[in-house]
Write a protein that holds these residues in place. Sequence first.
Motif, mmCIF file in Angstrom:
data_model
loop_
_atom_site.group_PDB
_atom_site.id
_atom_site.type_symbol
_atom_site.label_atom_id
_atom_site.label_comp_id
_atom_site.label_asym_id
_atom_site.label_seq_id
_atom_site.Cartn_x
_atom_site.Cartn_y
_atom_site.Cartn_z
ATOM 1 N N GLU A 116 1.003 -1.132 -0.032
ATOM 2 C CA GLU A 116 0.108 0.045 -0.054
ATOM 3 C C GLU A 116 0.698 1.113 -0.007
ATOM 4 O O GLU A 116 1.748 1.400 0.528
ATOM 5 C CB GLU A 116 -0.819 0.009 1.170
ATOM 6 C CG GLU A 116 -1.776 1.196 1.293
ATOM 7 C CD GLU A 116 -2.490 1.255 2.558
ATOM 8 O OE1 GLU A 116 -3.276 2.373 3.011
ATOM 9 O OE2 GLU A 116 -2.889 0.390 3.319
ATOM 10 N N VAL A 117 0.630 2.290 -0.949
ATOM 11 C CA VAL A 117 1.443 3.176 -1.131
ATOM 12 C C VAL A 117 0.482 4.242 -0.186
ATOM 13 O O VAL A 117 -0.574 4.863 -0.725
ATOM 14 C CB VAL A 117 1.741 3.499 -2.423
ATOM 15 C CG1 VAL A 117 2.517 5.242 -2.513
ATOM 16 C CG2 VAL A 117 2.751 2.480 -3.112
ATOM 17 N N GLN A 118 1.241 5.058 0.761
ATOM 18 C CA GLN A 118 0.491 6.122 1.533
ATOM 19 C C GLN A 118 1.447 7.450 0.924
ATOM 20 O O GLN A 118 2.410 7.636 0.940
ATOM 21 C CB GLN A 118 0.920 5.817 3.046
ATOM 22 C CG GLN A 118 0.279 4.827 3.436
ATOM 23 C CD GLN A 118 0.535 4.621 5.025
ATOM 24 O OE1 GLN A 118 1.608 5.449 5.540
ATOM 25 N NE2 GLN A 118 -0.225 3.658 5.561
ATOM 26 N N ILE A 119 0.442 8.489 0.878
ATOM 27 C CA ILE A 119 0.865 9.864 0.308
ATOM 28 C C ILE A 119 1.387 10.658 1.710
ATOM 29 O O ILE A 119 0.547 10.777 2.456
ATOM 30 C CB ILE A 119 -0.428 10.459 -0.434
ATOM 31 C CG1 ILE A 119 -0.534 9.718 -1.520
ATOM 32 C CG2 ILE A 119 0.202 12.026 -0.422
ATOM 33 C CD1 ILE A 119 -1.711 10.297 -2.250
ATOM 34 N N VAL A 120 2.502 11.124 1.576
ATOM 35 C CA VAL A 120 2.978 11.912 2.641
ATOM 36 C C VAL A 120 3.095 13.270 2.104
ATOM 37 O O VAL A 120 3.606 13.538 1.111
ATOM 38 C CB VAL A 120 4.472 11.473 3.049
ATOM 39 C CG1 VAL A 120 4.930 12.600 3.892
ATOM 40 C CG2 VAL A 120 4.367 10.309 3.594
ATOM 41 N N THR A 121 2.511 14.547 2.736
ATOM 42 C CA THR A 121 2.438 15.577 2.325
ATOM 43 C C THR A 121 3.365 16.470 3.047
ATOM 44 O O THR A 121 3.070 16.661 4.342
ATOM 45 C CB THR A 121 0.900 16.201 2.206
ATOM 46 O OG1 THR A 121 0.081 15.407 1.403
ATOM 47 C CG2 THR A 121 0.687 17.597 1.663
ATOM 48 N N GLY A 122 3.894 17.364 2.456
ATOM 49 C CA GLY A 122 4.944 18.444 2.936
ATOM 50 C C GLY A 122 4.554 19.663 1.904
ATOM 51 O O GLY A 122 3.551 19.683 1.331
ATOM 52 N N LEU A 123 5.852 20.258 1.744
ATOM 53 C CA LEU A 123 5.897 21.012 0.501
ATOM 54 C C LEU A 123 5.350 20.455 -0.776
ATOM 55 O O LEU A 123 4.392 21.203 -1.434
ATOM 56 C CB LEU A 123 7.247 21.868 0.349
ATOM 57 C CG LEU A 123 7.256 22.762 -0.833
ATOM 58 C CD1 LEU A 123 6.328 23.968 -0.352
ATOM 59 C CD2 LEU A 123 8.707 23.188 -0.955
ATOM 60 N N THR A 124 5.670 19.441 -0.956
ATOM 61 C CA THR A 124 5.000 18.428 -2.081
ATOM 62 C C THR A 124 4.928 17.147 -1.500
ATOM 63 O O THR A 124 5.176 16.815 -0.526
ATOM 64 C CB THR A 124 6.215 18.253 -3.363
ATOM 65 O OG1 THR A 124 7.369 17.397 -2.823
ATOM 66 C CG2 THR A 124 6.648 19.553 -3.926
ATOM 67 N N SER A 125 3.950 16.323 -2.220
ATOM 68 C CA SER A 125 3.530 15.214 -1.911
ATOM 69 C C SER A 125 4.299 14.014 -2.383
ATOM 70 O O SER A 125 5.062 14.066 -3.559
ATOM 71 C CB SER A 125 2.035 14.617 -2.387
ATOM 72 O OG SER A 125 1.279 15.803 -2.093
ATOM 73 N N ARG A 126 4.626 12.783 -1.633
ATOM 74 C CA ARG A 126 5.774 11.980 -2.163
ATOM 75 C C ARG A 126 4.996 10.497 -1.402
ATOM 76 O O ARG A 126 4.486 10.689 -0.358
ATOM 77 C CB ARG A 126 7.071 12.399 -1.385
ATOM 78 C CG ARG A 126 7.327 12.183 -0.074
ATOM 79 C CD ARG A 126 8.646 12.737 0.315
ATOM 80 N NE ARG A 126 8.778 12.740 1.676
ATOM 81 C CZ ARG A 126 8.181 13.561 2.599
ATOM 82 N NH1 ARG A 126 7.226 14.517 2.130
ATOM 83 N NH2 ARG A 126 8.574 13.512 3.937
ATOM 84 N N PRO A 127 5.644 9.463 -1.819
ATOM 85 C CA PRO A 127 5.306 8.272 -1.212
ATOM 86 C C PRO A 127 5.972 7.983 0.047
ATOM 87 O O PRO A 127 7.067 8.027 0.104
ATOM 88 C CB PRO A 127 5.586 7.009 -2.538
ATOM 89 C CG PRO A 127 6.090 7.847 -3.436
ATOM 90 C CD PRO A 127 6.255 9.294 -3.061
ATOM 91 N N LYS A 128 5.211 7.562 1.024
ATOM 92 C CA LYS A 128 5.944 7.303 2.382
ATOM 93 C C LYS A 128 6.916 5.836 2.042
ATOM 94 O O LYS A 128 6.402 4.952 1.559
ATOM 95 C CB LYS A 128 4.951 6.924 3.172
ATOM 96 C CG LYS A 128 5.552 6.722 4.755
ATOM 97 C CD LYS A 128 4.300 6.421 5.900
ATOM 98 C CE LYS A 128 4.960 6.339 7.147
ATOM 99 N NZ LYS A 128 4.159 6.067 8.185
ATOM 100 N N GLY A 129 8.088 6.201 2.399
ATOM 101 C CA GLY A 129 8.927 4.951 2.228
ATOM 102 C C GLY A 129 9.489 4.875 1.004
ATOM 103 O O GLY A 129 10.314 4.040 0.615
ATOM 104 N N GLY A 130 9.253 5.882 -0.152
ATOM 105 C CA GLY A 130 9.707 5.778 -1.337
ATOM 106 C C GLY A 130 9.009 5.001 -2.278
ATOM 107 O O GLY A 130 7.853 4.290 -1.693
ATOM 108 N N LEU A 131 9.571 4.640 -3.472
ATOM 109 C CA LEU A 131 8.661 3.842 -4.423
ATOM 110 C C LEU A 131 9.593 2.909 -5.115
ATOM 111 O O LEU A 131 10.496 3.598 -5.982
ATOM 112 C CB LEU A 131 7.882 4.688 -5.566
ATOM 113 C CG LEU A 131 7.069 3.866 -6.621
ATOM 114 C CD1 LEU A 131 6.019 3.283 -5.721
ATOM 115 C CD2 LEU A 131 6.467 4.872 -7.545
#
Length: 195
Positions: A170-185
Amino acid sequence: MTWAILALCRHQSVQTKLREEVRTKLPSPASTQSNPLTAELIDSLPYLHAVCSEVLRIYPPAGLTKRVAAKDTTILGQYVPAGTDIIISMRAINHSKELWGANASKFDPERWRGEGKTNNGGASSNYSYMTFLHGPRSCIGQSFAKGEFASLLAVLVGCFEMDLEDPGREVQIVTGLTSRPKGGLNVRLRRVDGW
């Protein structure tokens, strides 16, 4: 690019269709000195445009932004006093079933194809697609970002087949200044010859 890779890995038929369009209509990277890749060529790929638009709709790089009311005002009849922080969630608007229909959260590049859908994905309002916001505070780099994204994605999908290393993760979205997958892809790329 991360979100485009994720979407193409999850939707192999879209990846295959996009690769076919790219390889049919664009020169290979090896031949670009004699046959340069131009904005006109990139703009002539309707499926590439549809895929890029859908990636940016489903996965806006910035998930939300904040504005401050400069003066007393109302929004949809709700009083908003001057100085009030207003949060705009591009991701929520881009996934709204009211604006995009029952399949609003489904990745579907086809929604951007057909008469009258190229620039709005079939949504009824210009404010349904808020990835770059609208009006005087919209992203000034929108056109450049879209062109750069389309160019990079075209070359990547033209050269490589992509698969997720762990398709069940499961890919979780982490939002900061931009959005990225938690733990990378983690992705496997395989060179596709013949282009």
